[in-house]
Write an enzyme that holds these catalytic residues in place. Structure first.
Site, PDB file in Angstrom:
ATOM      1  N   SER A   8       0.948  -1.191   0.110  1.00  0.00           N
ATOM      2  CA  SER A   8       0.012  -0.085  -0.004  1.00  0.00           C
ATOM      3  C   SER A   8       0.839   1.258  -0.081  1.00  0.00           C
ATOM      4  CB  SER A   8      -1.033  -0.025   1.294  1.00  0.00           C
ATOM      5  OG  SER A   8      -2.062   0.896   1.107  1.00  0.00           O
ATOM      6  N   GLU A  54      -9.263  -3.789  -7.291  1.00  0.00           N
ATOM      7  CA  GLU A  54      -8.920  -2.602  -6.428  1.00  0.00           C
ATOM      8  C   GLU A  54      -8.642  -1.474  -7.027  1.00  0.00           C
ATOM      9  OE1 GLU A  54      -5.438  -2.220  -4.162  1.00  0.00           O
ATOM     10  OE2 GLU A  54      -5.109  -4.422  -4.609  1.00  0.00           O
ATOM     11  N   HIS A  72      -7.634  -5.174  -1.465  1.00  0.00           N
ATOM     12  CA  HIS A  72      -6.514  -4.370  -1.104  1.00  0.00           C
ATOM     13  C   HIS A  72      -5.624  -5.062  -0.167  1.00  0.00           C
ATOM     14  CE1 HIS A  72      -4.024  -0.793  -0.906  1.00  0.00           C
ATOM     15  NE2 HIS A  72      -4.061  -0.854   0.076  1.00  0.00           N
TER      16      HIS A  72
END
Length: 307
Positions: free
Chosen positions: A165, A249, A282
């Site tokens: 991320s 995502e 995610h």
């Protein structure tokens, strides 16, 4: 732009495991506690502590971690099942890991479900407990990852970078800077990475909480600064990069664009392996799922091949 779900070597289609189906049926918001005023440092510190505790900061009993200060930065180092003395030797292949959490949340301890499984393959995984906003906006987190990387690179041991991320942005930015400094990593692995802080397709700007977290780290800096948005950096000379993301995502589009840019002739043909997982979300890598085990085993194999 959206990720091309029909771009067959990129999209991994498989029947979801019963564990993944059960998880999706009961899935809750990724940030389980309401966001405070991000200008209130004390409130943010309490929110981070409570959120990280809910996410989990327990060590892995099979692959324990220990705390170590490297380059002046606190880190968690995965010990694996090997003898600690040989595992921590300078010649051990090393992965410097940057955790996710929108810069503001998360910790090296929260990332243990990922770092433990990477380390189980025999890699030395050094997870950076970088400084976090609002007290420490950009470039504090990136500076800390680089400090750890360059301190370890001084031993001439094989090195790689990885992150998930927002930590994916830190890992890729650190790799680009390391290449420019003449100390390139052998490989990079990115899990559902955030690669562009500007409002481009794939950036989760519609998510107000996500935008606020990103802005909290960006501060007064230009979000187009390539140190913040490595998708906008010059990609020449990068080592092989693996990118894993959920096919649906929002950030999958950034991963797809990164591969397109890296493959352009002016990028000198940087090798990007794009692995989009149909049906996954995610950073599913954090969870106790067969899909997470499989993805992280593939990532460890990818890194080990170059280390």
């Amino acid at each position: 732009m959206s990720a091309d779900r029909d771009a067959a070597p990129f999209v991994r289609r498989r029947e979801l495991s019963p564990e993944a189906i059960a998880y999706k049926s009961r899935r809750r918001p990724s940030v389980p506690i309401g966001m405070p005023d991000l200008a209130d440092h004390a409130a943010v510190a309490n929110w981070r502590t409570a959120t990280n505790a809910l996410w989990g900061e327990d060590d892995d009993p099979v692959v324990p971690h220990h705390r170590e200060v490297i380059g002046g930065i606190p880190c968690l180092v995965a010990s694996s099942a090997m003898e600690a003395r040989s595992f921590l030797a300078a010649e051990a292949p090393t992965v410097v890991y940057a955790h996710g959490g929108g810069y503001v949340l998360g910790s090296a301890a929260v990332a243990i479900p990922i770092t433990a499984r990477l380390a189980a393959s025999g890699l030395r995984v050094v997870s950076v407990d970088y400084r976090q906003p609002p007290e420490h906006p950009f470039p504090a987190a990136l500076d800390d990852v680089l400090a750890v990387y360059f301190a370890l690179a001084a031993d001439d041991s094989p090195m790689a970078l990885a992150g998930d991320s927002s930590g994916g942005a830190l890992a890729l930015s650190a790799a680009i800077i390391a290449v420019a400094e003449g100390v390139p990593p052998a490989a990079v692995a990115l899990f559902s990475p955030l690669l562009d802080h500007v409002s481009v397709p794939g950036n989760p700007t519609a998510d107000d909480e996500g935008r606020r977290l990103i802005d909290c780290y960006t501060g007064d800096a230009d979000p187009a600064d390539p140190r913040l948005s490595p998708l906008r950096a010059e990609l020449d000379g990068l080592p092989p990069v693996l990118v894993q993301a959920g096919a649906d995502e929002p950030l999958a589009a950034q991963a797809f664009e990164f591969r397109r840019r890296a493959a352009a002739p002016r990028a000198t043909g940087t090798e990007v392996t794009l692995d989009l997982w149909d049906g996954m979300w995610h950073t599913w890598h954090y969870h106790a799922l067969p899909e997470a085990d499989e993805a992280l085993a593939a990532a460890a194999g990818f890194l080990a091949a170059f280390l």
